[in-house]
Design a protein around this motif. Sequence first.
Motif, PDB file in Angstrom:
ATOM      1  N   GLY A   1      14.730   2.527  -7.028  1.00 22.54           N
ATOM      2  CA  GLY A   1      13.433   3.724  -7.279  1.00 22.54           C
ATOM      3  C   GLY A   1      12.411   3.090  -7.931  1.00 22.54           C
ATOM      4  N   LEU A   2      12.355   2.012  -8.574  1.00 23.24           N
ATOM      5  CA  LEU A   2      11.288   1.483  -9.716  1.00 23.24           C
ATOM      6  C   LEU A   2      10.771   0.545  -8.398  1.00 23.24           C
ATOM      7  N   ALA A   3      11.454  -0.164  -7.604  1.00 22.04           N
ATOM      8  CA  ALA A   3      10.944  -0.968  -6.500  1.00 22.04           C
ATOM      9  C   ALA A   3      10.267  -0.106  -5.547  1.00 22.04           C
ATOM     10  N   ALA A   4      10.753   1.073  -5.327  1.00 19.29           N
ATOM     11  CA  ALA A   4       9.929   2.071  -4.323  1.00 19.29           C
ATOM     12  C   ALA A   4       8.635   2.407  -4.887  1.00 19.29           C
ATOM     13  N   LEU A   5       8.565   2.645  -6.178  1.00 18.53           N
ATOM     14  CA  LEU A   5       7.586   3.220  -6.843  1.00 18.53           C
ATOM     15  C   LEU A   5       6.232   2.047  -6.845  1.00 18.53           C
ATOM     16  N   GLY A   6       6.787   0.654  -6.917  1.00 16.53           N
ATOM     17  CA  GLY A   6       5.711  -0.289  -6.729  1.00 16.53           C
ATOM     18  C   GLY A   6       5.511  -0.573  -5.390  1.00 16.53           C
ATOM     19  N   VAL A   7       6.080  -0.364  -4.476  1.00 17.19           N
ATOM     20  CA  VAL A   7       5.742  -0.658  -3.051  1.00 17.19           C
ATOM     21  C   VAL A   7       4.875   0.464  -2.786  1.00 17.19           C
TER      22      VAL A   7
END
Length: 141
Positions: free
Chosen positions: A126-132
């Motif tokens: 989820g955090l990686a998705a926000l970064g992307v």
Amino acid sequence: MSPARIASLWGVGGLRPAPGTWGSAAVLPLALLPGWVAMAACAAFTLAGFWALNRLPEAERDPDWVVVDEAAGMSFALAFAMSLWGAALAFALFRLFDIAKPGPVGWADRQPGPFGVMADDLAAGGLAALGVLAFHAAGLG
């Protein structure tokens, strides 16, 4: 299908070094498909992971050969990749968050049993998705 085969992502968890990285890399081809496919894969890996981990006594901790959780979290991040640069960023951020365990990832990792095994990687995804998403919103990829 045996729970151990599913938990190890059909043997990917036996690869060395860094089985978690191999488990994350195993789902990278999802970046070539529409985002909904990666999200469906995330759901499938999550359900299969909970099913398998609830049948394995060693899932009270997170053994390094269990990588279905990495597949679930990485699939979540890839659902928002939208480009090969986005997929590369998703991979880098997911591995960073999965290893460093910031904030909600660390909290999830401290939870007992199969929930903790799966939840920390879903939080990292989820955090990686926000970064992307921020990367794409900035027009960078």
